[in-house]
Design a protein around this motif. Structure first.
Motif: not given
Length: 198
Positions: A85-113
């Motif tokens: 299962d390759r559906s999950r990606t953690w995305v850690v990014s800067r914000t003006p005030a700190g850090l953000r974590l987002k969870h990018d979940h995709r189906h096998e065809d690349g579309s968003e869950d």
């Protein structure tokens, strides 16, 4: 206005601007945390579930691999593979005030869950080794819309002990998930791209 009053007003304004700037700038600990994560770029590592929640039995029985695949000065993308299962990606990014974590979940065809892009921002400086991300307003709304309101209290965390381990953790009342990755043994070759990134 007297010269002394003008000086006091100037000092007061300068102090206010300094406080505002400090509140809107990532803490040095957050910079070091992101730098430690980015230092792993291009490498993959195997992990194991170290929490004991019965809900994670299937995941605990799968091969777990994180791949620090894409890094810029402001964002690090870490696909998390669970078996095939390759559906999950953690995305850690800067914000003006700190850090953000987002969870990018995709189906096998690349579309968003239907459950994707959830996560949160840091609300405290944390440390160079650990950052916590309480669920943000968008995520709370998504969880309620998907009829999983208990997840609205999620707090995710990441930990890095450079050269030793990386940890991803989820906590909320009645729920604890923790997976630890061994940074002493990179996986070679790295896994294939996450779904949607081919």
């Amino acid at each position: 206005m007297s010269r002394s009053l003008r000086c006091l007003a100037t000092l007061s304004l300068a102090a206010t601007l300094c406080v505002q700037a400090a509140a809107q700038t990532p803490a040095p600990a957050q910079d070091r945390f992101l730098a430690s994560l980015a230092a792993l770029c291009g490498h993959a590592y195997e992990g194991k579930v170290t929490s004991s929640d019965a809900a994670d039995a299937d995941m605990a029985g799968s091969r777990l691999v994180m791949h620090v695949r894409s890094c810029t000065a402001d964002e690090v993308r870490v696909p998390f593979h669970v078996g095939e299962d390759r559906s999950r990606t953690w995305v850690v990014s800067r914000t003006p005030a700190g850090l953000r974590l987002k969870h990018d979940h995709r189906h096998e065809d690349g579309s968003e869950d239907k459950l994707t892009q959830y996560g949160g921002d840091t609300v405290a400086p944390g440390t160079a080794e650990r950052q916590e991300f309480p669920a943000d307003a968008y995520s709370r709304a998504v969880f309620i819309a998907q009829e999983i309101p208990r997840s609205a209290t999620n707090v995710w965390a990441m930990e890095i002990a450079p050269g030793q381990s990386f940890v991803y953790e989820l906590r909320r009342p009645g729920r604890h998930f923790r997976v630890e990755f061994d940074l002493t043994r990179p996986v070679a070759p790295p896994p294939p791209p996450p779904w949607g990134a081919e």
